[in-house]
Structure formats: C-alpha cells, structure tokens
Design a protein around this motif. Structure first.
Motif, PDB file in Angstrom:
ATOM      1  N   UNK A  39      14.964   0.775 -16.598  1.00 52.30           N
ATOM      2  CA  UNK A  39      15.890  -0.129 -17.354  1.00 52.30           C
ATOM      3  C   UNK A  39      16.935  -0.594 -16.271  1.00 52.30           C
ATOM      4  N   UNK A  40      17.127  -0.340 -15.287  1.00 51.61           N
ATOM      5  CA  UNK A  40      18.075  -0.609 -14.329  1.00 51.61           C
ATOM      6  C   UNK A  40      17.404  -1.646 -13.626  1.00 51.61           C
ATOM      7  N   UNK A  41      16.179  -1.487 -13.346  1.00 52.72           N
ATOM      8  CA  UNK A  41      15.525  -2.424 -12.300  1.00 52.72           C
ATOM      9  C   UNK A  41      15.239  -3.753 -13.306  1.00 52.72           C
ATOM     10  N   UNK A  42      15.334  -3.818 -14.685  1.00 60.15           N
ATOM     11  CA  UNK A  42      15.197  -4.860 -15.349  1.00 60.15           C
ATOM     12  C   UNK A  42      16.435  -5.883 -15.408  1.00 60.15           C
ATOM     13  N   UNK A  43      17.696  -5.065 -15.366  1.00 58.74           N
ATOM     14  CA  UNK A  43      18.848  -5.910 -15.490  1.00 58.74           C
ATOM     15  C   UNK A  43      18.935  -7.021 -14.461  1.00 58.74           C
ATOM     16  N   UNK A  44      19.407  -8.164 -15.106  1.00 61.20           N
ATOM     17  CA  UNK A  44      19.670  -9.569 -14.313  1.00 61.20           C
ATOM     18  C   UNK A  44      18.430 -10.261 -14.148  1.00 61.20           C
ATOM     19  N   UNK A  45      17.193  -9.620 -14.491  1.00 58.27           N
ATOM     20  CA  UNK A  45      15.957 -10.176 -14.438  1.00 58.27           C
ATOM     21  C   UNK A  45      15.653 -11.039 -15.734  1.00 58.27           C
ATOM     22  N   UNK A  46      15.061 -12.290 -15.673  1.00 62.00           N
ATOM     23  CA  UNK A  46      14.611 -12.977 -16.794  1.00 62.00           C
ATOM     24  C   UNK A  46      13.479 -12.146 -17.560  1.00 62.00           C
ATOM     25  N   UNK A  47      13.366 -12.249 -18.670  1.00 61.69           N
ATOM     26  CA  UNK A  47      11.979 -11.280 -19.283  1.00 61.69           C
ATOM     27  C   UNK A  47      10.845 -12.262 -19.022  1.00 61.69           C
ATOM     28  N   UNK A  48       9.750 -11.597 -18.969  1.00 65.06           N
ATOM     29  CA  UNK A  48       8.468 -12.517 -18.463  1.00 65.06           C
ATOM     30  C   UNK A  48       7.966 -13.165 -19.848  1.00 65.06           C
ATOM     31  N   UNK A  49       7.615 -14.446 -19.580  1.00 59.69           N
ATOM     32  CA  UNK A  49       7.086 -15.352 -20.651  1.00 59.69           C
ATOM     33  C   UNK A  49       5.525 -15.337 -20.705  1.00 59.69           C
ATOM     34  N   UNK A  83      23.124  -3.935 -22.866  1.00 60.69           N
ATOM     35  CA  UNK A  83      21.898  -4.084 -23.718  1.00 60.69           C
ATOM     36  C   UNK A  83      21.331  -5.126 -23.626  1.00 60.69           C
ATOM     37  N   UNK A  84      22.056  -6.412 -23.812  1.00 67.44           N
ATOM     38  CA  UNK A  84      21.633  -7.757 -23.948  1.00 67.44           C
ATOM     39  C   UNK A  84      20.767  -8.034 -22.698  1.00 67.44           C
ATOM     40  N   UNK A  85      21.174  -7.459 -21.579  1.00 67.50           N
ATOM     41  CA  UNK A  85      20.397  -7.763 -20.516  1.00 67.50           C
ATOM     42  C   UNK A  85      19.255  -7.042 -20.365  1.00 67.50           C
ATOM     43  N   UNK A  86      19.105  -5.922 -20.789  1.00 63.79           N
ATOM     44  CA  UNK A  86      17.805  -5.107 -20.879  1.00 63.79           C
ATOM     45  C   UNK A  86      16.664  -5.272 -21.821  1.00 63.79           C
ATOM     46  N   UNK A  87      17.143  -5.391 -23.086  1.00 60.41           N
ATOM     47  CA  UNK A  87      16.061  -5.560 -24.028  1.00 60.41           C
ATOM     48  C   UNK A  87      15.820  -7.086 -24.320  1.00 60.41           C
ATOM     49  N   UNK A  88      14.979  -7.676 -23.395  1.00 60.69           N
ATOM     50  CA  UNK A  88      14.610  -8.848 -23.712  1.00 60.69           C
ATOM     51  C   UNK A  88      13.012  -9.033 -23.190  1.00 60.69           C
ATOM     52  N   UNK A  89      12.270  -9.473 -24.064  1.00 65.59           N
ATOM     53  CA  UNK A  89      10.739  -9.773 -23.660  1.00 65.59           C
ATOM     54  C   UNK A  89      10.080  -8.597 -24.078  1.00 65.59           C
ATOM     55  N   UNK A  90       8.645  -8.847 -24.606  1.00 67.56           N
ATOM     56  CA  UNK A  90       7.938  -7.878 -25.162  1.00 67.56           C
ATOM     57  C   UNK A  90       7.195  -7.126 -24.238  1.00 67.56           C
ATOM     58  N   UNK A  91       6.811  -7.391 -22.899  1.00 63.88           N
ATOM     59  CA  UNK A  91       6.772  -6.784 -22.050  1.00 63.88           C
ATOM     60  C   UNK A  91       7.695  -5.400 -21.547  1.00 63.88           C
ATOM     61  N   UNK A  92       8.780  -5.742 -21.364  1.00 66.71           N
ATOM     62  CA  UNK A  92       9.745  -4.519 -20.988  1.00 66.71           C
ATOM     63  C   UNK A  92       9.920  -3.502 -22.459  1.00 66.71           C
ATOM     64  N   UNK A  93       9.843  -4.196 -23.514  1.00 71.90           N
ATOM     65  CA  UNK A  93       9.809  -3.383 -24.631  1.00 71.90           C
ATOM     66  C   UNK A  93       8.635  -2.405 -24.806  1.00 71.90           C
ATOM     67  N   UNK A  94       7.520  -2.950 -24.625  1.00 67.19           N
ATOM     68  CA  UNK A  94       6.384  -2.201 -24.436  1.00 67.19           C
ATOM     69  C   UNK A  94       6.437  -0.938 -23.638  1.00 67.19           C
ATOM     70  N   UNK A  95       6.859  -1.413 -22.317  1.00 64.65           N
ATOM     71  CA  UNK A  95       6.838  -0.326 -21.372  1.00 64.65           C
ATOM     72  C   UNK A  95       7.878   0.733 -21.749  1.00 64.65           C
TER      73      UNK A  95
END
Length: 213
Positions: free
Chosen positions: A203-213, A160-172
């Motif tokens: 969600x799998x695609x987000x893993x390991x990627x830095x959240x967009x700023x 979860x710590x790798x997935x829930x990061x960044x407002x764009x991810x959360x909105x999607x």
C-alpha cells in the motif's frame, strides 16, 4: 465533586477526527475554534483539550500562539506510517490465539467476497477494508497494543484516497487478504503476519502513483 471531562473530551476528539478524515476539516488549513465549538455545540475549553490530544497523536499540528491546523498531505510521511501500521497489526495477529482466529475465518472470507463484489462494480473499498482489518484483529487480547493501533491508524486514513484507485491495486489487495486467510487456515500465523505486513508495505508503494489504466 467536579465532573469527569474524559468522556466529553473523547467524544469531541472523535468528532473532530471524523471531520479531518472525511475532509470537512481540509488538509493544510487552520482550525477555527470558535466556529468548530459552535458546530459541535461545546465550549472552547473541552474543545481545546480535545485538539491538544489530537495534536499529541499527530492528527493536528499545534502552532504556538496561533492555535491548531490540519497537517498537509505528505506522501513521504504516509510511506513511513503504512509499514508501521503493518508491523503493529502483524504483532497483534501473532499474539492472537489460533483457535480464536479459526473461529472467525468464515466471516473473514465472506467479507473478502463482499470486497471482491464491490471492487468489480467499481465501488468504494476503503470502508470494507477497515471492517476486515478490524475483524482480523478483534480477538487480540493485548489492550495496550490495540490502543496503540487505534491511535495510529487514523493517521493513515487520510491517505485512502491515494491508495484505493485502480482495479489492479484493488485486486492485489484482495488477493493479499485471501493469502492471510489461507495461512491462518494452515495454522501458519507467522506466514499470515508476513502477508499482512506485505499488504501494508505494498500500500505504501502505491502512494503517489497514478492508477494503471
């Protein structure tokens, strides 16, 4: 007659699982059975039985002659697990009565509203997301499938710590939840199941990627 050890073992397994997921038993570390037994207030025998069960589920690694350890964080493994959970949840959704799903639409929508509010305030979405998915699947009557889901999902909770990061991810993610509800309302269970699978695959695609700023 001998006392049934099942409930005690399950309780210990749940407590150890909680420690793995919240980091009290960190990734890539060995389990000190003596200290853990003392912390839980149990003897070594039921603790070891619980650890064997968790190793069978993949939450621990069993090292012959050396005990148990918490597996390291492995993004590639997580990318295999997320779509798997998505397929299992989608199957449970398709096997749920449309009438039963319609009866919880209001609750699902209110929880999405709550997620959106927490998201905009920068709060933690992981717990709310868990509650939403649990409610979505709560009317599935296939106990075997639900047991399989409950055994598999803790494996992805570590990420979860790798997935829930960044407002764009959360909105999607919130938008995908709304699409699922809209499809259910339109009596399109296959469409809803498709969006549910997509939610996990994205969600799998987000893993390991830095959240967009």
């Amino acid at each position: 007659m001998p006392k049934d050890k099942g409930p005690l073992r399950r309780d210990i397994a749940e407590q150890v699982t909680a420690r793995i997921l919240d980091g009290r038993l960190p990734a890539a570390t060995r389990v000190n059975e003596v200290h853990l037994a003392a912390e839980l207030g149990v003897s070594r025998t039921p603790l070891r039985e619980a650890l064997v069960e968790l190793a069978d589920r993949g939450l621990l690694a069993a090292d012959p002659g050396r005990g148990f350890s918490v597996p390291p964080i492995d993004v590639e493994e997580a990318r295999k697990l997320y779509p798997l959970v998505g397929e299992l949840e989608s199957l449970a959704l398709r096997w749920t009565s449309p009438q039963d799903l319609l009866s919880i639409l209001g609750q699902l929508e209110r929880q999405i509203d709550e997620m959106e509010s927490v998201m905009e305030s920068g709060g933690d979405l992981a717990g709310l997301d868990d509650r939403w998915h649990a409610l979505l699947l709560s009317r599935c009557a296939n106990t075997h499938l639900m047991r399989l889901i409950s055994q598999t999902k803790p494996l992805v909770k570590r990420y979860d710590v790798l997935y829930f990061g960044g407002i764009d991810r959360a909105r999607r993610s919130v938008e995908e939840h709304r699409e699922i509800v809209a499809a259910i309302r339109a009596n399109d269970l296959f469409g809803a199941a498709g969006w549910l699978t997509r939610n996990w695959v994205n969600g799998a695609a987000y893993l390991g990627q830095k959240p967009a700023t």
